[in-house]
Design an enzyme around this catalytic site. Sequence first.
Site, PDB file in Angstrom:
ATOM      1  N   GLU A   1      13.217 148.967  56.233  1.00 34.24           N
ATOM      2  CA  GLU A   1      13.896 148.040  57.132  1.00 34.24           C
ATOM      3  C   GLU A   1      14.851 147.140  56.344  1.00 34.24           C
ATOM      4  OE1 GLU A   1      11.573 144.193  58.255  1.00 34.24           O
ATOM      5  OE2 GLU A   1      10.244 145.853  58.698  1.00 34.24           O
TER       6      GLU A   1
ATOM      7  N   CYS B   1       7.477 148.198  59.399  1.00 34.14           N
ATOM      8  CA  CYS B   1       6.704 148.502  58.185  1.00 34.14           C
ATOM      9  C   CYS B   1       6.085 149.895  58.153  1.00 34.14           C
ATOM     10  CB  CYS B   1       5.605 147.454  58.000  1.00 34.14           C
ATOM     11  SG  CYS B   1       6.228 145.805  57.661  1.00 34.14           S
TER      12      CYS B   1
ATOM     13  N   ARG C   1       2.380 134.691  68.941  1.00 34.02           N
ATOM     14  CA  ARG C   1       1.170 135.025  69.699  1.00 34.02           C
ATOM     15  C   ARG C   1       0.922 136.527  69.788  1.00 34.02           C
ATOM     16  NH1 ARG C   1       1.812 135.882  75.384  1.00 34.02           N
ATOM     17  NH2 ARG C   1       3.995 135.902  76.042  1.00 34.02           N
TER      18      ARG C   1
ATOM     19  N   THR D   1       1.472 138.530  67.058  1.00 33.57           N
ATOM     20  CA  THR D   1       1.366 139.042  65.692  1.00 33.57           C
ATOM     21  C   THR D   1       0.005 139.632  65.343  1.00 33.57           C
ATOM     22  OG1 THR D   1       3.064 137.514  64.917  1.00 33.57           O
ATOM     23  CG2 THR D   1       1.602 138.441  63.254  1.00 33.57           C
TER      24      THR D   1
ATOM     25  N   HIS E   1      -2.400 148.778  56.426  1.00 38.19           N
ATOM     26  CA  HIS E   1      -1.205 147.961  56.224  1.00 38.19           C
ATOM     27  C   HIS E   1      -1.630 146.547  55.849  1.00 38.19           C
ATOM     28  CE1 HIS E   1       2.764 146.418  56.342  1.00 38.19           C
ATOM     29  NE2 HIS E   1       2.497 145.588  57.331  1.00 38.19           N
TER      30      HIS E   1
ATOM     31  N   LYS F   1      -5.885 138.896  54.134  1.00 39.17           N
ATOM     32  CA  LYS F   1      -6.895 138.661  55.167  1.00 39.17           C
ATOM     33  C   LYS F   1      -6.947 139.768  56.214  1.00 39.17           C
ATOM     34  CE  LYS F   1      -8.222 135.262  58.691  1.00 39.17           C
ATOM     35  NZ  LYS F   1      -7.882 133.954  59.308  1.00 39.17           N
TER      36      LYS F   1
ATOM     37  N   SER G   1       5.721 146.814  63.124  1.00 35.75           N
ATOM     38  CA  SER G   1       5.939 145.934  64.268  1.00 35.75           C
ATOM     39  C   SER G   1       6.814 146.617  65.296  1.00 35.75           C
ATOM     40  CB  SER G   1       6.589 144.629  63.802  1.00 35.75           C
ATOM     41  OG  SER G   1       5.692 143.881  63.017  1.00 35.75           O
TER      42      SER G   1
END
EC number: 2.3.3.10
Length: 350
Positions: A83, A115, A204, A206, A239, A244, A301
């Site tokens: 990208e 991604c 919101r 994501t 990914h 986290k 995304s």
Amino acid sequence: MRKLLKPVKDVGIVGYGAYVPKYRIKAEEIGRVWGVSSFPIEEKAVPGLDEDALTIGIEAARNALKRARIDPKLIRAVWFGSESKPYAVKPTGTVIAEAIGATPDVSTADFEFACKAGTEALQTAIGFVGSGMADYAMAIGADTAQGRPGDHLEFTAGAGGAAFIVGEKSSETVAYFEGSYSYVTDTPDFWRRQHEHYPRHGNRFTGEPAYFHHIINAAKTLMEELGLTVNDFDYAVFHQPNVKFPLTVAKILGIPKEKVLPGLLTGIIGNTYSGATMVGVSAVLDIAKPGDRILWVSFGSGAGSDAFSIVVQDAIEEKRDLAPKTMDYVNRKKYIDYALYAKARRKYIM
């Protein structure tokens, strides 16, 4: 309905290679400038002034060729996923194909899907070789990701990439594909419009509606279709926009973090976007043993995930040492401050 994606012919990875720029910036240094004291990662890779997604792709492709030990003229497709490709109108794949000596009898194209552009290219390469149209095809995922100054993406947007050469399963393949699966919906979690320099994110969307929903559904469906459970896998690479999220996915699926950590590099090189899972898998192949099974799930995304199950073969023992290993690049570091980082990333508008 059969959901598993599996070609007519069994195919595998003949060669693989990664590349990560040597420059690093500490998250703490970015935080110093913007008055932030908590960070999602430790540090990230930064491309040099003469590096971009194209040059990263070339380096990764050359490493993949070293391990494949084939004439580049036999590669009938070079597909590049990114990208952050350097040209808005001009294929990057043609430059890479020329640089590695694969032209002119070759198909090239640039893939886009945030991604997961690199694994989208890989899905296509599997089908291309698996149908018998070509003996070999190369899929590359590479990015030099950008984040708006002061935005939380600036802490994680890194640089790096990896390349995989797909060929028919044989004694020369370092791992073979058991099957794959793609899960896609229209979810507006992240985008960049034409002529805009930095991406925007729909906060919101994501986490749960985008990343977790797609990766978990892709992973579960792949395992169900193959008749496998998480206990059948020795490694898992998800990914990794941060540290986290992939560890949370592993916990939800019941995968011990010890199986995830070898391919989880975002904490020390940043999120390499289209290269993220591909670089992670290359790091795992550098240490895996014959017979090990790897669960590989990307995310892009917009939104979607590609899931693969690959099994490591005997050829890995000989081929892994034919090119620099992923951690060789990760451990090769030169730290820079925010001023040099902003210059390298062209954040100064003159």
